[in-house]
Scaffold this motif. Structure first.
Motif, PDB file in Angstrom:
ATOM      1  N   GLU A 109       0.861  -1.235  -0.111  1.00 13.76           N
ATOM      2  CA  GLU A 109       0.007  -0.005   0.096  1.00 13.76           C
ATOM      3  C   GLU A 109       0.923   1.138   0.127  1.00 13.76           C
ATOM      4  O   GLU A 109       1.991   1.217   0.415  1.00 13.76           O
ATOM      5  N   TYR A 110       0.484   2.640  -0.423  1.00 12.74           N
ATOM      6  CA  TYR A 110       1.067   3.512  -0.094  1.00 12.74           C
ATOM      7  C   TYR A 110       1.810   3.965   1.181  1.00 12.74           C
ATOM      8  O   TYR A 110       2.797   4.338   1.310  1.00 12.74           O
ATOM      9  N   PHE A 167      -0.969   2.201  -9.766  1.00 12.46           N
ATOM     10  CA  PHE A 167      -0.093   2.442  -8.605  1.00 12.46           C
ATOM     11  C   PHE A 167       0.772   3.524  -8.382  1.00 12.46           C
ATOM     12  O   PHE A 167       0.920   4.374  -7.650  1.00 12.46           O
ATOM     13  N   LEU A 168       1.746   3.418  -9.362  1.00 15.64           N
ATOM     14  CA  LEU A 168       2.847   4.461  -9.523  1.00 15.64           C
ATOM     15  C   LEU A 168       2.298   5.751  -9.746  1.00 15.64           C
ATOM     16  O   LEU A 168       1.515   6.188 -10.410  1.00 15.64           O
ATOM     17  N   ASP A 169       3.102   6.730  -9.255  1.00 20.33           N
ATOM     18  CA  ASP A 169       2.908   8.126  -9.725  1.00 20.33           C
ATOM     19  C   ASP A 169       3.639   8.496 -11.098  1.00 20.33           C
ATOM     20  O   ASP A 169       4.425   7.688 -11.409  1.00 20.33           O
ATOM     21  N   ASP A 193       9.667   4.881  -0.289  1.00 22.55           N
ATOM     22  CA  ASP A 193       9.819   5.390  -1.471  1.00 22.55           C
ATOM     23  C   ASP A 193       9.384   4.817  -2.876  1.00 22.55           C
ATOM     24  O   ASP A 193       9.670   3.702  -3.221  1.00 22.55           O
ATOM     25  N   LEU A 194       8.481   5.278  -3.502  1.00 21.32           N
ATOM     26  CA  LEU A 194       7.792   4.826  -4.699  1.00 21.32           C
ATOM     27  C   LEU A 194       8.952   4.591  -5.843  1.00 21.32           C
ATOM     28  O   LEU A 194       8.732   3.568  -6.666  1.00 21.32           O
ATOM     29  N   CYS A 195       9.735   5.452  -5.970  1.00 20.35           N
ATOM     30  CA  CYS A 195      11.036   5.264  -6.895  1.00 20.35           C
ATOM     31  C   CYS A 195      11.698   4.041  -6.657  1.00 20.35           C
ATOM     32  O   CYS A 195      12.236   3.353  -7.560  1.00 20.35           O
ATOM     33  N   PHE A 239      10.169   3.407 -13.435  1.00 19.66           N
ATOM     34  CA  PHE A 239      10.017   1.955 -13.461  1.00 19.66           C
ATOM     35  C   PHE A 239       9.902   1.760 -15.111  1.00 19.66           C
ATOM     36  O   PHE A 239      10.833   0.748 -15.580  1.00 19.66           O
ATOM     37  N   PHE A 240       9.500   2.417 -16.010  1.00 21.52           N
ATOM     38  CA  PHE A 240       9.497   2.439 -17.128  1.00 21.52           C
ATOM     39  C   PHE A 240      11.168   2.362 -17.862  1.00 21.52           C
ATOM     40  O   PHE A 240      11.472   1.652 -18.630  1.00 21.52           O
TER      41      PHE A 240
END
Length: 291
Positions: free
Chosen positions: A105-106, A230-232, A111-113, A239-240
């Motif tokens: 979950e967020y 999910f990702l911002d 850290d999303l990155c 990610f890409f």
């Protein structure tokens, strides 16, 4: 759908695996849609398909998870046993290892990155596994890794049904762009359902991957949909970039996300959690495409 509960699981375990009859059984907190999952003691889970459409995954996971585990750094489930169909539960089922961690979950990702890089690393490892003998995309895994055009009719129907919320022409443009290229490289292993419900977190990091029921070999674009759902913006780009795919693959991935998000919104009650998720994901696809 079947009425799957702890009493049913208790009966299956006691009759087919009596060595585990003294272990307690209780539902996991987040069981999922395709399968119902129960704790068996502290170190195992019992996993039962909720419908015949998901039954093929049991044998596939039993065969391939031990193979994949040798090539990936993150923990994935270990199959311990495969249960037989009965007159009161007519599908195969499985007993697997329990992986520590919480559903992503967020709130539990630091850290999303960093998460995006960790996930990309796992998927690249998965793609590197030799595919000889692997199950190709098809009905058995809902075409994940296959040709997106199989969902053309569904998607165009849903685009018409949601035109009060989104620009029909724009959604059609996004969809047709996704269909405009075909995968031409060698097939690779795909997880098939890279969603937060199948990803585990511990200490703020990705720590495990579960539910390989829709795995197969083919086009990896369907494994990228988490970039929108999910990702911002920043972590999606990370990610890409880490995945290293060209624009054609990203376009097909966007199409996979659009298809699933549209039908999820269109086919469910509009105040349901599923519809709310679908609406948000469509909005993210549109926002990213327009940027």
């Amino acid at each position: 759908m079947f009425d799957i509960n702890a009493s049913l699981v208790r009966k299956l375990i006691d009759t087919q695996f009596p060595e585990w009859r003294n272990l307690p059984i209780k539902p996991v907190k987040k069981s999922g849609h395709d399968n119902r999952t129960f704790h068996l003691g502290d170190k195992m889970t019992v996993r039962l398909p909720s419908h015949a459409a998901y039954a093929a995954a049991v044998e596939k996971e039993a065969k391939w998870l031990p193979v994949l585990a040798k090539h990936v750094s993150l923990p994935i489930p270990t199959p311990f046993a495969m249960g037989k169909p009965t007159d009161y539960y007519p599908l195969p089922w499985s007993v697997n290892s329990w992986l520590s961690g919480d559903t992503v979950e967020y709130s539990n990702i630091a850290d999303l990155c960093e998460f995006a890089v960790d996930l990309a690393s796992f998927l690249k490892e998965l793609e590197s596994v030799p595919v000889f003998g692997g199950t190709p995309a098809g009905v058995q895994n809902f075409h994940r890794g296959g040709d997106l055009s199989v969902y053309d009719l569904q998607t165009r129907e849903s685009i018409k049904n949601v035109r009060d919320l989104w620009d029909e022409k724009l959604l059609t443009e996004i969809w047709e762009l996704a269909l405009s290229t075909k995968y031409k490289d060698k097939p690779v292993w795909v997880h098939g359902d890279v969603a937060i419900g199948n990803l585990l977190s511990q200490n703020g990091r990705l720590c495990g991957v579960i539910d390989f029921g829709t795995m197969g070999v083919g086009d990896p674009s369907s494994d990228l949909v988490i970039g929108w759902n999910f990702l911002d913006e920043k972590s999606r780009n990370v990610f890409f970039t880490a995945m290293g795919f060209d624009n054609d693959t990203i376009n097909r991935a966007r199409g996979w996300c659009l298809w699933k998000a549209l039908i999820t919104y269109d086919w469910n009650e509009k105040d349901s959690d599923l519809a709310i998720w679908g609406k948000k994901a469509v909005g993210e696809v549109v926002k990213e495409y327009r940027a």
